[in-house]
Design a protein around this motif. Structure first.
Motif, PDB file in Angstrom:
ATOM      1  N   THR A   1      -1.944 -45.386 -37.385  1.00 54.85           N
ATOM      2  CA  THR A   1      -1.844 -45.966 -36.057  1.00 54.85           C
ATOM      3  C   THR A   1      -1.889 -44.842 -35.031  1.00 54.85           C
ATOM      4  O   THR A   1      -1.181 -43.847 -35.168  1.00 54.85           O
ATOM      5  N   VAL A   2      -2.726 -44.994 -34.029  1.00 56.15           N
ATOM      6  CA  VAL A   2      -2.820 -43.988 -32.971  1.00 56.15           C
ATOM      7  C   VAL A   2      -1.820 -44.356 -31.878  1.00 56.15           C
ATOM      8  O   VAL A   2      -1.885 -45.437 -31.292  1.00 56.15           O
ATOM      9  N   ILE A   3      -0.884 -43.451 -31.608  1.00 63.61           N
ATOM     10  CA  ILE A   3       0.131 -43.679 -30.585  1.00 63.61           C
ATOM     11  C   ILE A   3      -0.379 -43.122 -29.267  1.00 63.61           C
ATOM     12  O   ILE A   3      -0.663 -41.927 -29.155  1.00 63.61           O
ATOM     13  N   THR A   4      -0.523 -43.993 -28.289  1.00 63.83           N
ATOM     14  CA  THR A   4      -1.052 -43.573 -26.990  1.00 63.83           C
ATOM     15  C   THR A   4       0.035 -43.336 -25.968  1.00 63.83           C
ATOM     16  O   THR A   4      -0.232 -42.797 -24.887  1.00 63.83           O
ATOM     17  N   ALA A   5       1.290 -43.720 -26.268  1.00 62.84           N
ATOM     18  CA  ALA A   5       2.384 -43.469 -25.326  1.00 62.84           C
ATOM     19  C   ALA A   5       2.767 -42.003 -25.363  1.00 62.84           C
ATOM     20  O   ALA A   5       2.451 -41.266 -26.301  1.00 62.84           O
ATOM     21  N   SER A   6       3.438 -41.547 -24.348  1.00 60.56           N
ATOM     22  CA  SER A   6       3.903 -40.160 -24.310  1.00 60.56           C
ATOM     23  C   SER A   6       4.973 -39.974 -25.361  1.00 60.56           C
ATOM     24  O   SER A   6       5.627 -40.938 -25.771  1.00 60.56           O
ATOM     25  N   PRO A   7       5.215 -38.755 -25.836  1.00 53.43           N
ATOM     26  CA  PRO A   7       6.242 -38.519 -26.848  1.00 53.43           C
ATOM     27  C   PRO A   7       7.599 -39.065 -26.436  1.00 53.43           C
ATOM     28  O   PRO A   7       8.320 -39.630 -27.246  1.00 53.43           O
ATOM     29  N   ALA A   8       7.962 -38.931 -25.162  1.00 55.06           N
ATOM     30  CA  ALA A   8       9.260 -39.404 -24.705  1.00 55.06           C
ATOM     31  C   ALA A   8       9.347 -40.917 -24.805  1.00 55.06           C
ATOM     32  O   ALA A   8      10.344 -41.482 -25.255  1.00 55.06           O
ATOM     33  N   ASP A   9       8.251 -41.598 -24.397  1.00 52.50           N
ATOM     34  CA  ASP A   9       8.253 -43.056 -24.466  1.00 52.50           C
ATOM     35  C   ASP A   9       8.248 -43.527 -25.915  1.00 52.50           C
ATOM     36  O   ASP A   9       8.909 -44.492 -26.283  1.00 52.50           O
ATOM     37  N   ALA A  10       7.442 -42.848 -26.769  1.00 53.34           N
ATOM     38  CA  ALA A  10       7.325 -43.284 -28.162  1.00 53.34           C
ATOM     39  C   ALA A  10       8.626 -43.138 -28.907  1.00 53.34           C
ATOM     40  O   ALA A  10       8.893 -43.841 -29.869  1.00 53.34           O
TER      41      ALA A  10
ATOM     42  N   ALA B   1     -10.679 -30.696 -29.297  1.00 55.38           N
ATOM     43  CA  ALA B   1     -10.885 -29.580 -28.368  1.00 55.38           C
ATOM     44  C   ALA B   1     -10.908 -28.250 -29.108  1.00 55.38           C
ATOM     45  O   ALA B   1     -11.718 -27.360 -28.796  1.00 55.38           O
ATOM     46  N   ARG B   2     -10.028 -28.109 -30.098  1.00 60.98           N
ATOM     47  CA  ARG B   2      -9.977 -26.845 -30.853  1.00 60.98           C
ATOM     48  C   ARG B   2     -11.288 -26.609 -31.591  1.00 60.98           C
ATOM     49  O   ARG B   2     -11.818 -25.490 -31.607  1.00 60.98           O
ATOM     50  N   ARG B   3     -11.834 -27.653 -32.210  1.00 59.01           N
ATOM     51  CA  ARG B   3     -13.082 -27.496 -32.942  1.00 59.01           C
ATOM     52  C   ARG B   3     -14.258 -27.265 -31.999  1.00 59.01           C
ATOM     53  O   ARG B   3     -15.168 -26.483 -32.299  1.00 59.01           O
ATOM     54  N   ALA B   4     -14.249 -27.953 -30.859  1.00 55.15           N
ATOM     55  CA  ALA B   4     -15.321 -27.769 -29.892  1.00 55.15           C
ATOM     56  C   ALA B   4     -15.310 -26.353 -29.329  1.00 55.15           C
ATOM     57  O   ALA B   4     -16.362 -25.785 -29.003  1.00 55.15           O
ATOM     58  N   ALA B   5     -14.116 -25.753 -29.228  1.00 58.91           N
ATOM     59  CA  ALA B   5     -14.003 -24.394 -28.692  1.00 58.91           C
ATOM     60  C   ALA B   5     -14.642 -23.360 -29.610  1.00 58.91           C
ATOM     61  O   ALA B   5     -14.967 -22.247 -29.188  1.00 58.91           O
TER      62      ALA B   5
ATOM     63  N   VAL C   1      -2.585 -35.324 -30.252  1.00 58.46           N
ATOM     64  CA  VAL C   1      -2.856 -34.496 -31.429  1.00 58.46           C
ATOM     65  C   VAL C   1      -4.335 -34.569 -31.774  1.00 58.46           C
ATOM     66  O   VAL C   1      -4.986 -33.552 -32.054  1.00 58.46           O
ATOM     67  N   LEU C   2      -4.895 -35.786 -31.759  1.00 58.75           N
ATOM     68  CA  LEU C   2      -6.317 -35.951 -32.038  1.00 58.75           C
ATOM     69  C   LEU C   2      -7.166 -35.250 -30.986  1.00 58.75           C
ATOM     70  O   LEU C   2      -8.144 -34.570 -31.306  1.00 58.75           O
TER      71      LEU C   2
ATOM     72  N   ARG D   1     -15.695 -34.771 -33.167  1.00 61.72           N
ATOM     73  CA  ARG D   1     -15.080 -36.098 -33.320  1.00 61.72           C
ATOM     74  C   ARG D   1     -15.322 -36.652 -34.721  1.00 61.72           C
ATOM     75  O   ARG D   1     -14.446 -37.298 -35.315  1.00 61.72           O
ATOM     76  N   ARG D   2     -16.521 -36.420 -35.246  1.00 59.31           N
ATOM     77  CA  ARG D   2     -16.833 -36.921 -36.576  1.00 59.31           C
ATOM     78  C   ARG D   2     -15.916 -36.284 -37.612  1.00 59.31           C
ATOM     79  O   ARG D   2     -15.380 -36.970 -38.505  1.00 59.31           O
ATOM     80  N   VAL D   3     -15.714 -34.971 -37.514  1.00 56.31           N
ATOM     81  CA  VAL D   3     -14.878 -34.261 -38.474  1.00 56.31           C
ATOM     82  C   VAL D   3     -13.422 -34.714 -38.369  1.00 56.31           C
ATOM     83  O   VAL D   3     -12.750 -34.974 -39.375  1.00 56.31           O
ATOM     84  N   VAL D   4     -12.918 -34.827 -37.136  1.00 58.69           N
ATOM     85  CA  VAL D   4     -11.531 -35.259 -36.940  1.00 58.69           C
ATOM     86  C   VAL D   4     -11.348 -36.690 -37.437  1.00 58.69           C
ATOM     87  O   VAL D   4     -10.349 -37.022 -38.078  1.00 58.69           O
TER      88      VAL D   4
END
Length: 327
Positions: free
Chosen positions: A234-243, A282-286, A276-277, A295-298
């Protein structure tokens, strides 16, 4: 003028299983490079042919030096037949260095396909064979063997191993310790030979078979079922504090904290934060990878779709719309 290197599949038990071409090649090749020169003579006799060319040994310890020598024969336009004791050369047998040297020199490399204990065991195992991985012989040293098995713990494809009689019991004990006694497995012994035996069940049954007082003989091929596939996180889209708030606590399955949810690859939960995703992309694109490929690899790593990863980027950076998923 270029010669030809012919990789020859040898029988794994019954000599009648080989291609008729094998006899022709052994009889006419200028050079026959054999893992064991005595065995290749017995093989030729079993096929009813006489080797007329030069016979040279090509076992593990001398293969590196032989590779250069055999390449020189090829440069002179000669035909070199490479044959191991059983099965296909270069598949957990000598041959890789010879093939690599011949290919690097621009020589012609071809093959006389033949029996293989690997594919034979996979076929008779009844375990999924649409995707599988060959792991060959495990390390001899116990610590190294267990470390290798731990690397394979999450492998979802069917795995094929080779083992020798004097290491079988120790190997099975380590497999039980790492994969659990209930992991599906099939052990094949002496395939196509008079005393062929196929033991089916799970690792616990295989270990019981190997430790019931019998004398362990022959060569073994073990087919091991892959790890059960996990559902996408499950992808969590809320901020860490909210989650982390009580209202969202139920969205993190089997994870004690939201911080645990960011490391699905380590098996510590069934959720992952959008940031995190996004950071992984971004790390791979860098490093120079295109965002599409990143995106495909992730997505593959986390068991998600590319659209899921793109949506996570949007959620993590609401003020900056990233490029579309197919860009």
């Amino acid at each position: 003028m270029s010669g030809t290197l012919v990789l020859c599949g040898a029988p794994i038990g019954d000599v009648r299983d080989v291609s008729p071409r094998l006899g022709e090649i052994l009889a006419t090749a200028d050079v026959v490079a054999a893992e064991d020169t005595r065995r290749v003579l017995r093989l030729a006799a079993g096929l009813g042919v006489t080797i007329s060319g030069r016979i040279v040994s090509c076992y593990d310890a001398v293969e590196g030096a032989r590779a250069a020598q055999l390449t020189e024969h090829l440069r002179r336009g000669e035909t070199v037949a490479l044959v191991t004791d059983a099965g296909m050369p270069a598949v957990s047998d000598p041959g890789f260095r010879v093939v690599a040297a011949a290919a690097a020199a621009g020589m012609t490399v071809t093959v006389v396909p033949g029996p293989s204990a690997v594919t034979a065991a996979l076929a008779v195992s009844g375990l999924p064979s649409d995707r599988w991985t060959f792991e060959g012989f495990l390390p001899r040293r116990p610590a190294e063997r267990r470390a290798r098995l731990r690397e394979l713990h999450a492998e979802s494809r069917t795995m094929v191993f080779l083992d020798s009689p004097h290491r079988l019991e120790a190997g099975l004990r380590d497999l039980v310790a790492v994969f659990g006694p209930e992991r599906a497995a099939v052990l094949c012994r002496e395939l196509t030979k008079t005393h062929q035996e196929i033991v089916r069940g799970d690792l616990a049954r295989l270990l019981a078979w190997a430790t019931d007082g019998r004398v362990i003989r022959g060569e073994f091929t073990l087919v091991l079922g892959g790890a059960p596939r996990r559902p996408p996180p499950t992808v969590i889209t809320a901020s860490p504090a909210d989650a982390a708030s009580p209202a969202d606590a139920g969205t993190v399955a089997d994870a004690g904290t939201v911080a645990d949810a960011g490391t699905v690859g380590e098996g510590r939960g069934e959720s992952v934060r959008a940031e995190v995703l996004a950071a992984d992309v971004a790390r791979r694109a860098a490093t120079g990878m295109s965002r599409k490929e990143a995106r495909r690899v992730v997505a593959a790593e986390y068991g998600l779709s590319r659209n899921d990863v793109y949506a996570a980027e949007l959620a993590a950076r609401p003020g900056r719309r990233p490029a579309p998923p197919d860009s």
